[in-house]
Design an enzyme around this catalytic site. Structure first.
Site, short mmCIF file in Angstrom:
data_model
loop_
_atom_site.label_atom_id
_atom_site.label_comp_id
_atom_site.label_asym_id
_atom_site.label_seq_id
_atom_site.Cartn_x
_atom_site.Cartn_y
_atom_site.Cartn_z
N HIS A 1 0.91 -1.42 -0.25
CA HIS A 1 -0.37 0.33 0.36
C HIS A 1 0.69 1.33 -0.30
O HIS A 1 0.38 2.58 -0.23
CB HIS A 1 -0.74 0.34 1.13
CG HIS A 1 -2.35 0.87 1.06
ND1 HIS A 1 -2.43 1.58 0.34
CD2 HIS A 1 -3.00 0.77 1.68
CE1 HIS A 1 -3.80 2.00 -0.06
NE2 HIS A 1 -4.33 1.06 1.25
N ARG A 2 2.15 0.85 0.07
CA ARG A 2 3.01 2.59 -0.25
C ARG A 2 3.23 2.49 -1.61
O ARG A 2 3.37 3.57 -1.88
CB ARG A 2 4.90 1.76 0.41
CG ARG A 2 4.29 1.69 2.50
CD ARG A 2 5.50 1.17 2.39
NE ARG A 2 6.02 -0.15 2.10
CZ ARG A 2 7.37 -0.83 2.10
NH1 ARG A 2 8.54 -0.10 2.05
NH2 ARG A 2 7.84 -1.27 1.04
#
Length: 431
Positions: free
Chosen positions: A401-402
């Site tokens: 999700h980064r």
């Protein structure tokens, strides 16, 4: 005196449970030394010391839940030293600024400390937590981060070297014993394992070394490093399975997974963010130029991931042949370093084992992984509102999700679905 209080560690917390203390009354502590471990509703975190001094009093007992702002313990600080009262000192404040680098460097080049002497350590709380889990004295780890900061990668490099040295010593001891008794090495190792198990009185044990231990190291590293998000989807394989049957009648046997791999390669070209690796040190996301698909493969010694290189340039039939070759080599333990190197995205086909869903762990440092689960026939309402029996496969996609967001992951799997659900468009799409 300075009161060490429970502060908001950045998760929007209002309270936390005191799990245990790393210090006791009378202990001398340094700045940034872990004092206490706290459990919040989202994570376990360490609270470091804001100043050097001596532990004067522990106010809150372990196992107690307290609200933010509550005094946990009291430090008696050294006279004349500055104090940061509520532990607001950050890592950046403990590190010299760029303008001070010239005055800092000579100090870093000072003679090495005596062996066993404690040194100032710059490391994040979760890095220290991993160090404790693997029984590593963090003072022995060399940091490669800014101003000697110890990173997770530094820690795993240290653990790997330590285990290799220990394994080498064990193998040397076994070899010496084999020579003395004139027995075969493999027989002696097996006898030793059996003897170790026999000597265990209250529990059965399995060896935790070799590939099993390396899997554990890599999974732990991925879990602690990457914020995983898992997206679930269903795919209608009816048309693809029918197409495969047509090919079989032409003596062309190609597995469904070969189609999946080709479709993944095509979708990755449209959504290259999932064929990428995050470079935090340089603050960039590196989009890989090659499309090398790793295949999570179960073997008798544990999970291993051989790689199909340049999947985007191979035909479905070539992918099928390469898949069979790598699977056979994995089962026979004949994979070469090249077979295992260079992966940019990983798939896991667990459907044949009966899986209906999972939250897979990403193959670090990749950005995404898709697991294909069980395919089963079920009634489906079609576009004309008629009910038909279709072959539906579930799949789960874990992504970093980064690097990417949920909407992009959904768009990516939608593109994959479009390809596998409509094999008739392949001559147009793949031309």
């Amino acid at each position: 005196m300075v009161e060490v209080k429970l502060h908001d560690i950045g998760e929007g917390m209002t309270e936390g449970e005191i799990i245990h203390y790393f210090v006791k009354v009378g202990d001398t502590v340094k700045v940034d030394q872990p004092l206490v471990e706290v459990q919040t509703d989202k994570m376990v975190a360490e609270l470091p010391s804001p100043a050097s001094g001596k532990v004067k009093n522990i106010v809150v007992d372990s196992g107690t839940t307290v609200s933010v702002g509550t005094t946990i313990l009291v430090l008696e600080t050294e006279a004349g030293k500055s104090v940061v009262p509520e532990m607001e000192m950050k890592l950046e404040e403990a590190v010299p600024k760029k303008s001070e680098a010239s005055t800092t460097q000579p100090q870093q080049q000072a003679p090495a400390e005596n062996k066993g002497e404690k040194r100032f350590i710059i490391a994040a709380p979760y890095t220290r937590k991993i160090a404790r889990e693997f029984r590593v004295d963090i003072n022995e780890v060399t940091g490669t981060g800014t101003f000697g900061r110890i990173t997770v990668e530094d820690l795993y490099t240290f653990v790997k070297k330590r285990d290799e040295i220990q394994s080498s010593k064990e193998m040397k001891a076994v070899s010496n014993k084999v020579i003395e008794e004139k027995t075969e090495p493999t027989q002696e190792i097996q006898k030793q394992d059996v003897q170790n198990i026999k000597e265990t009185k209250e529990e059965d044990v399995l060896p935790f070394r070799g590939r099993r231990k390396q899997i554990a190291l890599k999974m732990t590293k991925s879990f602690y490093t990457i914020p995983h998000v898992t997206h679930f989807e269903e795919t209608d394989l009816t048309e693809l399975l029918s197409y495969r049957n047509d090919l079989k009648e032409m003596n062309l046997n190609v597995s469904a997974v070969a189609f999946f791999i080709k479709a993944i390669a095509v979708a990755l070209k449209q959504f290259p963010v999932f064929n990428a690796k995050l470079d935090e040190d340089n603050e960039v996301i590196r989009l890989e130029k090659e499309y090398n698909i790793g295949i999570a493969t179960d073997t008798k010694d544990g999970l291993i991931v051989p790689v199909i290189h340049h999947a985007d340039k191979l035909s479905v039939r070539q992918i099928h042949d390469k898949l069979k070759e790598l699977t056979k080599k994995a089962q026979e333990d004949k994979l070469t370093p090249t077979d295992l190197r260079g992966g940019t995205f990983t798939i896991s086909n667990v459907g044949p084992l009966g899986s209906i869903g999972a939250t897979p762990i990403i193959n670090h440092p990749e950005t995404g992984l898709i697991a294909f689960h069980k395919t089963k026939k079920m009634p489906v309402v079609m576009e004309n509102d008629e009910i038909a029996i279709r072959s539906i496969m579930t799949m789960s996609m874990a992504f970093d999700h980064r690097v990417a967001d949920g909407a992009t992951a959904v768009a990516f799997t939608n593109r994959f679905k479009q390809l596998v659900e409509n094999p008739k468009i392949w001559p147009i799409e793949l031309a």
